[in-house]
Design an enzyme around this catalytic site. Structure first.
Site, PDB file in Angstrom:
ATOM      1  N   CYS A 285       0.803  -1.227   0.000  1.00 52.02           N
ATOM      2  CA  CYS A 285       0.000   0.000   0.000  1.00 52.02           C
ATOM      3  C   CYS A 285       0.832   1.271   0.000  1.00 52.02           C
ATOM      4  O   CYS A 285       0.287   2.362  -0.089  1.00 52.02           O
ATOM      5  CB  CYS A 285      -0.904   0.030   1.227  1.00 52.02           C
ATOM      6  SG  CYS A 285      -1.767  -1.492   1.551  1.00 52.02           S
TER       7      CYS A 285
ATOM      8  N   ARG B 156      -6.110   6.115  -3.571  1.00 56.32           N
ATOM      9  CA  ARG B 156      -6.587   4.741  -3.650  1.00 56.32           C
ATOM     10  C   ARG B 156      -6.759   4.126  -2.258  1.00 56.32           C
ATOM     11  O   ARG B 156      -7.718   3.417  -1.985  1.00 56.32           O
ATOM     12  CB  ARG B 156      -5.610   3.915  -4.490  1.00 56.32           C
ATOM     13  CG  ARG B 156      -6.065   2.488  -4.747  1.00 56.32           C
ATOM     14  CD  ARG B 156      -5.101   1.832  -5.713  1.00 56.32           C
ATOM     15  NE  ARG B 156      -5.614   0.539  -6.161  1.00 56.32           N
ATOM     16  CZ  ARG B 156      -5.205  -0.636  -5.698  1.00 56.32           C
ATOM     17  NH1 ARG B 156      -4.285  -0.667  -4.758  1.00 56.32           N
ATOM     18  NH2 ARG B 156      -5.702  -1.754  -6.166  1.00 56.32           N
TER      19      ARG B 156
END
Length: 356
Positions: free
Chosen positions: A194, A235
C-alpha cells in the site's frame, strides 16, 4: 560538560560498531525464503551490470540470463500468496506469467540480444530501491506507518476519523472503525504493497538505468514519484472507506465474492474496491505515468521496446509511434515539433491496503 562530551566521543565508534553488528543479523534473521531468492536475483543483476560496465559484455549477458531465471522463480513463489491470501486474480496471473517470460528473456540474452542488458540494469536498480524497504525492519515500519497516517489524514478530509490502532505484524496501520457502527463490520490496514514503493521502484529503476542528463532524470523521477504518491494515497482512502461502509454490497458483487471466490459476504466491498476497481485503474495509472516520464525522458523508451519484444516477439519503434525524435543529448528534437501530433494519456491510482 566537556568531560561528558569527551567520553561520548571516545566511545562512539565502539557503540556504532556494536549496533551495526547486531543490526545485520537481526535483518538477516527476518528474511524469508522468497526474500533470499529476491536478493540473489538482484545481486546477480548487479553483477551483470558491473561486468557490462567493465567491458565484459558477453559474460554480462550470461550472468544476466541467470539473474532472469532466478527472478522468475521468485515470482512463482509468490503465486500462493496472491491466490490464497490476497485473492487477487490479476496478481496471480501476472506472477504465473513471470516465470516463462523471465526464462525467455534469459534465452534471448544467451542467444545474443545485447540490448536486454539495459532492461537488466533497470531491474537491478529497481531491486536496489525496493528490497531494502521490503526487508529492513526500520524502513518497512516507517513506510507502512507513515502511509497509514497520511491515508488517515485523507479520510479526515472526507469527514471520517476512525483513528489508528495496531494492525498486521504490530504496525500502527489499522483504521479503527467501530464494527458496530459500520455497514460491514470490517476495516482495513496498510501493508507494504500500500505504500506505493513498488511502482516507485519501477520508474526509479528505469530512470536510473538510462543514459541522459542528470537534470532531466531528476525531473522525470520527481514527477513520477509525486504522481504515484498522490494516486496511491487516493486509492488507499477509497478502499479504506469502501470496505467498512459497504459501498459495493450489491447482490451481484456479493455473489462473485462469496459464491465464486469463497469469501465472506461482508468482505465484498473490499474485494470489489481493491481487487477489481483499484487494480484495474493501477494498470491505467502505470500507462499514464509512463507517458509522463517519456515526455520528459524519451530515453526510457529503449528498455520499454525490449519489454514489448519479450511480450510479443515483434520489434517496435516507440519513438516514432509517439512522435519522439532523438537529439544528440537524448532529448526531444524540437525542430520536428510541427510534424508531431500529441498522443493521449491516462492516469489513475496506485496500490492499496489489504483487508483485516
Amino acid at each position: 560538560m566537556s568531560a561528558l562530551s569527551a567520553t561520548t566521543a571516545a566511545t562512539a565508534p565502539a557503540v556504532d560498531f556494536v549496533a551495526t553488528m547486531s543490526f545485520i543479523p537481526a535483518v538477516v534473521g527476518q528474511l524469508g525464503l522468497s526474500d533470499w531468492v529476491a536478493w540473489i536475483a538482484i545481486g546477480t543483476f548487479v553483477a551483470a551490470m558491473v561486468l557490462q560496465w567493465s567491458g565484459a559484455v558477453d559474460p554480462a549477458r550470461y550472468v544476466a540470463a541467470a539473474a532472469w531465471s532466478v527472478f522468475g522463480v521468485y515470482w512463482l513463489m509468490l503465486v500462493p500468496y496472491y491466490y490464497g491470501h490476497l485473492q487477487s486474480p490479476l496478481e496471480t496471473l501476472l506472477a504465473l506469467a513471470a516465470l516463462p517470460l523471465c526464462l525467455y528473456t534469459g534465452y534471448l540474452l544467451v542467444t545474443g540480444r545485447e540490448s536486454l542488458l539495459l532492461l537488466s540494469k533497470a531491474v537491478a536498480f529497481m531491486g536496489l530501491i525496493y528490497l531494502p524497504a521490503e526487508t529492513i525492519p526500520v524502513v518497512r515500519t516507517w513506510l507502512i506507518e507513515t502511509t497509514a497516517a497520511q491515508t488517515h489524514f485523507g479520510m479526515e478530509l472526507l469527514g471520517h476519523s476512525p483513528g489508528l490502532t495496531e494492525g498486521a505484524d504490530g504496525y500502527m496501520s489499522k483504521f479503527d472503525f467501530d464494527p458496530d457502527k459500520t455497514v460491514t463490520g470490517r476495516t482495513t490496514y496498510i501493508i507494504m504493497a500500500c505504500t506505493g514503493i513498488g511502482s516507485m521502484a519501477i520508474f526509479g529503476g528505469l530512470i536510473a538505468a538510462v543514459n541522459a542528463p542528470l537534470k532531466r532524470k531528476a525531473m522525470a523521477f520527481a514527477s513520477a514519484i509525486g504522481v504515484i504518491w498522490i494516486l496511491n494515497l487516493s486509492r488507499n482512502v477509497f478502499i479504506g472507506l469502501a470496505s467498512p461502509w459497504g459501498w459495493f454490497q450489491q447482490d451481484v458483487f456479493i455473489y462473485i465474492a462469496s459464491d465464486l471466490m469463497g469469501s465472506p459476504a461482508s468482505r465484498t466491498s473490499y474485494l470489489v474496491a481493491h481487487n477489481f476497481i483499484a487494480q484495474t485503474l493501477s494498470i491505467v495509472a502505470l500507462l499514464g505515468i509512463t507517458y509522463l516520464v517519456v515526455r520528459i525522458l524519451p530515453e526510457v523508451l529503449e528498455p520499454l521496446e525490449d519489454v514489448l519484444f519479450v511480450l510479443t516477439g515483434s520489434e517496435y519503434d516507440l519513438a516514432a509511434a509517439l512522435g519522439e525524435e532523438g537529439r544528440a543529448d537524448g532529448g526531444a528534437d524540437t525542430s520536428q515539433s510541427d510534424q508531431r501530433s500529441p498522443p493521449d494519456s491516462d492516469t489513475a491510482s496506485g496500490s492499496g491496503p489489504d483487508d483485516d
